[in-house]
Design an enzyme around this catalytic site. Structure first.
Site, PDB file in Angstrom:
ATOM      1  N   LYS A  64       0.883  -1.189   0.000  1.00 33.50           N
ATOM      2  CA  LYS A  64       0.000   0.000   0.000  1.00 33.50           C
ATOM      3  C   LYS A  64       0.908   1.222   0.000  1.00 33.50           C
ATOM      4  O   LYS A  64       1.411   1.653   1.034  1.00 33.50           O
ATOM      5  CB  LYS A  64      -0.886  -0.026   1.254  1.00 33.50           C
ATOM      6  CG  LYS A  64      -2.210   0.678   1.144  1.00 33.50           C
ATOM      7  CD  LYS A  64      -2.227   2.171   1.094  1.00 33.50           C
ATOM      8  CE  LYS A  64      -1.685   2.977   2.210  1.00 33.50           C
ATOM      9  NZ  LYS A  64      -1.432   4.377   1.784  1.00 33.50           N
ATOM     10  N   GLU A  86      -0.684   7.487  -0.669  1.00 35.63           N
ATOM     11  CA  GLU A  86      -1.727   8.001  -1.571  1.00 35.63           C
ATOM     12  C   GLU A  86      -1.334   9.358  -2.161  1.00 35.63           C
ATOM     13  O   GLU A  86      -1.964   9.843  -3.091  1.00 35.63           O
ATOM     14  CB  GLU A  86      -3.066   8.113  -0.830  1.00 35.63           C
ATOM     15  CG  GLU A  86      -3.116   9.117   0.318  1.00 35.63           C
ATOM     16  CD  GLU A  86      -2.550   8.574   1.642  1.00 35.63           C
ATOM     17  OE1 GLU A  86      -1.660   7.690   1.618  1.00 35.63           O
ATOM     18  OE2 GLU A  86      -2.999   9.055   2.699  1.00 35.63           O
ATOM     19  N   SER A 126       4.659   8.478  10.018  1.00 39.07           N
ATOM     20  CA  SER A 126       4.813   9.313  11.206  1.00 39.07           C
ATOM     21  C   SER A 126       4.707   8.439  12.463  1.00 39.07           C
ATOM     22  O   SER A 126       4.114   7.349  12.424  1.00 39.07           O
ATOM     23  CB  SER A 126       3.745  10.395  11.216  1.00 39.07           C
ATOM     24  OG  SER A 126       2.486   9.802  11.018  1.00 39.07           O
ATOM     25  N   CYS A 138      13.267  11.593   6.950  1.00 40.23           N
ATOM     26  CA  CYS A 138      13.294  11.178   8.353  1.00 40.23           C
ATOM     27  C   CYS A 138      14.690  11.332   8.928  1.00 40.23           C
ATOM     28  O   CYS A 138      14.876  11.292  10.132  1.00 40.23           O
ATOM     29  CB  CYS A 138      12.828   9.734   8.496  1.00 40.23           C
ATOM     30  SG  CYS A 138      14.008   8.572   7.822  1.00 40.23           S
ATOM     31  N   GLU A 140       8.125  16.978  15.278  1.00 37.10           N
ATOM     32  CA  GLU A 140       8.685  16.844  13.928  1.00 37.10           C
ATOM     33  C   GLU A 140       7.925  17.806  13.001  1.00 37.10           C
ATOM     34  O   GLU A 140       6.703  17.705  12.874  1.00 37.10           O
ATOM     35  CB  GLU A 140       8.491  15.409  13.439  1.00 37.10           C
ATOM     36  CG  GLU A 140       9.036  15.203  12.039  1.00 37.10           C
ATOM     37  CD  GLU A 140       8.845  13.773  11.540  1.00 37.10           C
ATOM     38  OE1 GLU A 140       7.756  13.222  11.722  1.00 37.10           O
ATOM     39  OE2 GLU A 140       9.795  13.238  10.954  1.00 37.10           O
TER      40      GLU A 140
HETATM   41  P1  NAD Z   1       1.893   9.147   7.428  1.00 43.59           P
HETATM   42  O1  NAD Z   1       2.061   8.558   8.764  1.00 43.59           O
HETATM   43  O2  NAD Z   1       0.903  10.238   7.243  1.00 43.59           O
HETATM   44  O3  NAD Z   1       1.505   8.020   6.348  1.00 43.59           O
HETATM   45  C1  NAD Z   1       2.245   6.828   6.219  1.00 43.59           C
HETATM   46  C2  NAD Z   1       1.319   5.732   5.681  1.00 43.59           C
HETATM   47  O4  NAD Z   1       0.291   5.490   6.643  1.00 43.59           O
HETATM   48  C3  NAD Z   1       0.626   6.109   4.384  1.00 43.59           C
HETATM   49  O5  NAD Z   1       0.619   4.985   3.532  1.00 43.59           O
HETATM   50  C4  NAD Z   1      -0.787   6.508   4.830  1.00 43.59           C
HETATM   51  O6  NAD Z   1      -1.753   6.202   3.869  1.00 43.59           O
HETATM   52  C5  NAD Z   1      -1.006   5.688   6.081  1.00 43.59           C
HETATM   53  N1  NAD Z   1      -1.808   6.370   7.110  1.00 43.59           N
HETATM   54  C6  NAD Z   1      -1.897   7.709   7.339  1.00 43.59           C
HETATM   55  N2  NAD Z   1      -2.692   7.941   8.415  1.00 43.59           N
HETATM   56  C7  NAD Z   1      -3.104   6.733   8.873  1.00 43.59           C
HETATM   57  C8  NAD Z   1      -3.919   6.303   9.971  1.00 43.59           C
HETATM   58  N3  NAD Z   1      -4.488   7.169  10.805  1.00 43.59           N
HETATM   59  N4  NAD Z   1      -4.119   4.979  10.147  1.00 43.59           N
HETATM   60  C9  NAD Z   1      -3.534   4.071   9.329  1.00 43.59           C
HETATM   61  N5  NAD Z   1      -2.767   4.432   8.269  1.00 43.59           N
HETATM   62  C10 NAD Z   1      -2.534   5.735   8.045  1.00 43.59           C
HETATM   63  O7  NAD Z   1       3.358   9.622   6.952  1.00 43.59           O
HETATM   64  P2  NAD Z   1       3.728  10.485   5.671  1.00 43.59           P
HETATM   65  O8  NAD Z   1       3.290  11.893   5.904  1.00 43.59           O
HETATM   66  O9  NAD Z   1       3.339   9.797   4.423  1.00 43.59           O
HETATM   67  O10 NAD Z   1       5.330  10.401   5.736  1.00 43.59           O
HETATM   68  C11 NAD Z   1       6.115  11.237   6.518  1.00 43.59           C
HETATM   69  C12 NAD Z   1       6.457  10.602   7.851  1.00 43.59           C
HETATM   70  O11 NAD Z   1       7.158   9.375   7.654  1.00 43.59           O
HETATM   71  C13 NAD Z   1       7.390  11.465   8.702  1.00 43.59           C
HETATM   72  O12 NAD Z   1       6.969  11.410  10.032  1.00 43.59           O
HETATM   73  C14 NAD Z   1       8.737  10.810   8.528  1.00 43.59           C
HETATM   74  O13 NAD Z   1       9.657  11.044   9.577  1.00 43.59           O
HETATM   75  C15 NAD Z   1       8.339   9.379   8.472  1.00 43.59           C
HETATM   76  N6  NAD Z   1       9.382   8.569   7.849  1.00 43.59           N
HETATM   77  C16 NAD Z   1      10.132   7.770   8.654  1.00 43.59           C
HETATM   78  C17 NAD Z   1      11.178   7.038   8.105  1.00 43.59           C
HETATM   79  C18 NAD Z   1      12.027   6.155   8.983  1.00 43.59           C
HETATM   80  O14 NAD Z   1      12.883   5.460   8.457  1.00 43.59           O
HETATM   81  N7  NAD Z   1      11.844   6.155  10.283  1.00 43.59           N
HETATM   82  C19 NAD Z   1      11.442   7.108   6.725  1.00 43.59           C
HETATM   83  C20 NAD Z   1      10.647   7.938   5.945  1.00 43.59           C
HETATM   84  C21 NAD Z   1       9.623   8.669   6.517  1.00 43.59           C
END
Ligand code: NAD
Length: 494
Positions: free
Chosen positions: A173, A176, A226, A281, A382
């Site tokens: 997945k 989006e 996140s 990240c 963050e």
């Molecule tokens: P996000 O948490 O909004 O989304 C990540 C995934 O989760 C997406 O596929 C999204 O569709 C899904 N999602 C979103 N809200 C959800 C919910 N309430 N319940 C279930 N699924 C949900 O993150 P983002 O904005 O796409 O990416 C940025 C974040 O990712 C930042 O916090 C960044 O630090 C983190 N990140 C971490 C690493 C790492 O290695 N630790 C690497 C890249 C990004």
């Protein structure tokens, strides 16, 4: 306009969902596609296809599975530029960065190609009288993989090549917000000979993720996003009896000692903070200058940040692109407003940034705060944008203790010419990814990628040998073929 389709059982399929979300070109603020919000019905169809493909794929010898990945690697090399351009269009980061991202993704495919060796188990003859023991790494079934928007090519490739190399099948997945470039990679995987049902893609958001966590046909979940969502997914997937590795957010410290090479340190810190418009990240967010280092790095960083050229990532002279969406731009600007109202000193303000001819793009300029205390939200949360804080410490111990105050523990860096200071930093940092004179402490594919504290939930991390451990179970065979110990006189000497 791209109409994004799910990929199930080797075919492109319309999702059953009627809801869709926009995919934008962030430099222009224009819609370039629509992505479906797939439901539990769509997830179920993908899990069925993956479950059906699993016995055949597991029975495929590991060198044959690796050969598919070798062909995929060659195809990714061939299409590298096209992928990078597409990625800049839907993500916004500059071409040099998207080329780098595609390269990092390819390195994971290369590493996964070594699967016949990586999957080897252990054996001990005569572990007890007449008894031998051996462990075998076996695949487990269907894995769910859920990825974020900031590295939409590389992060799925941190996971699915290892999952399929080890003989599992996958339901992916993607984010989006920028799902288009990985669609092209799925086409290349099909061209490389990945059989139908081995990799399935279901697009969507929260509802889709929840269906993956709950589905009884999925044995494990890899997630990146996140921290709040990482924790939710970890709890939900584990409660459903699955293996889970969920990587979360970050607030990374860059600590500069007075003996550092200041020019090289500036380059490393600036690219860590402002590269990918701060949406990494591993991005640095808080620079701590120790003693005399503070004045030196402060002046250089402010000078550099105020000269960064923002614009369309496809233009060769652009140094920083837009952020991903209007919603995210407004969130980053709201953090800057909050920093000001909480009393931090705003030394460089990126809130009014705009680009001529691209006024509808999602722009935030380089922003620098000073005098940020740990009780301010900009000092703890963050932000995920091009916003830095420059703080002062009298000693390296004080700088490390500031860093230890954070709930995150993804990455940190020290800049110094002292081997002893570097060694002590490694010992005391307590954070999983550590850079010494490196601003973006990204482990390469051969090492595990993942943080500590609230930046990571689970034990086995992404990539490296951990990936093979996560996607396999060790089955240990203990066997007796005789009650007698081997007779040394029966066997001729070689
Ligand atoms: P996000 O948490 O909004 O989304 C990540 C995934 O989760 C997406 O596929 C999204 O569709 C899904 N999602 C979103 N809200 C959800 C919910 N309430 N319940 C279930 N699924 C949900 O993150 P983002 O904005 O796409 O990416 C940025 C974040 O990712 C930042 O916090 C960044 O630090 C983190 N990140 C971490 C690493 C790492 O290695 N630790 C690497 C890249 C990004």
């Amino acid at each position: 306009m791209a109409d994004v389709m799910n990929y199930v059982g080797g075919g492109w399929r319309q999702a059953s969902a009627s809801d869709t979300l926009p995919v934008s070109d962030p430099a222009r603020g224009e819609e370039i596609g629509r992505v479906p919000v797939s439901t539990a019905v769509d997830v179920d169809a993908a899990v069925k296809a993956a479950s059906e493909a699993y016995p055949m794929w597991r029975a495929t010898p590991s060198p044959e599975r690796a050969r598919v990945l070798f062909r995929l690697k060659a195809l990714l090399e061939e299409h590298k530029e096209e992928l990078a351009v597409q990625l800049t269009r839907e993500h916004g980061k500059i071409l040099a960065e998207t080329r780098g991202e595609v390269q990092r993704g390819i390195e994971n495919v290369e590493h996964a190609c070594g699967v016949p060796t990586l999957m080897m188990g252990d054996t001990v003859e005569e572990i007890s009288r007449g008894i031998d023991s051996a462990s075998w790494r076996q695949p487990m079934g269907v894995f769910g993989i859920i990825t974020p928007y900031n590295f939409p090519v590389m992060i799925p490739l941190w996971f699915w090549p290892y999952a399929v190399a080890t003989g599992n099948t996958v339901v992916l997945k993607p984010s989006e917000q920028d799902p288009l470039t990985h669609q092209k990679i799925v086409e290349l995987a099909e061209k490389a000979g990945l059989p139908p049902g081995v990799l399935n893609v279901v697009h969507g958001s929260r509802e889709t993720v929840e269906a993956i966590c709950d589905h009884p046909g999925i044995v494990g979940v890899s997630f990146v996003g996140s921290s709040n969502v990482a924790e939710i997914v970890y709890r939900r997937a584990s409660a459903a009896g699955k293996r889970a590795q969920t990587l979360g957010g970050a607030k990374n410290y860059l600590i500069v000692l007075p003996d550092a090479d200041m020019d090289a340190t500036l380059d490393a810190c600036a690219s860590s903070i402002f590269g990918s418009t701060g949406q990494r990240c591993l991005a640095g967010s808080i620079v701590v200058g120790v003693g005399d280092a503070h004045a030196q790095i402060r002046e250089r960083l402010l000078d550099h940040a105020s000269s960064i050229k923002i614009g369309d990532g496809l233009e060769p002279d652009t140094q920083m692109g837009p952020v991903i969406s209007a919603v995210h731009r407004d969130r980053v600007k709201a953090f800057i407003d909050k920093g000001v109202s909480e009393g931090a000193h705003l030394s460089l303000d990126g809130r009014d940034a705009t680009v001529e001819g691209l006024e509808d793009g999602y722009w935030v300029g380089p922003t620098v705060f000073e005098d940020v205390s740990p009780d301010m939200s900009i000092g703890t949360e963050e932000i995920f944008g091009p916003v830095a804080a420059i703080n002062k410490a009298s000693t390296v111990e004080e700088a490390i203790s500031m860093m230890h105050g954070s709930r995150y523990g993804n990455a940190c860096s020290l800049f110094t010419t002292s081997g002893r200071a570097a060694r002590e930093f490694r010992y005391h940092a307590g954070i999983s990814m550590i850079g010494i004179n490196i601003g973006v402490a990204a482990p390469m594919a051969f090492f595990p990628f993942g943080g500590s504290k609230q930046s990571f939930y689970g034990d086995l991390k992404a990539a490296g040998r951990d990936a093979v451990s996560f996607y396999t179970d060790q089955r240990v065979v203990i066997s007796r073929w005789s009650t007698d110990p081997p007779d040394p006189h029966l066997i001729p000497k070689p």
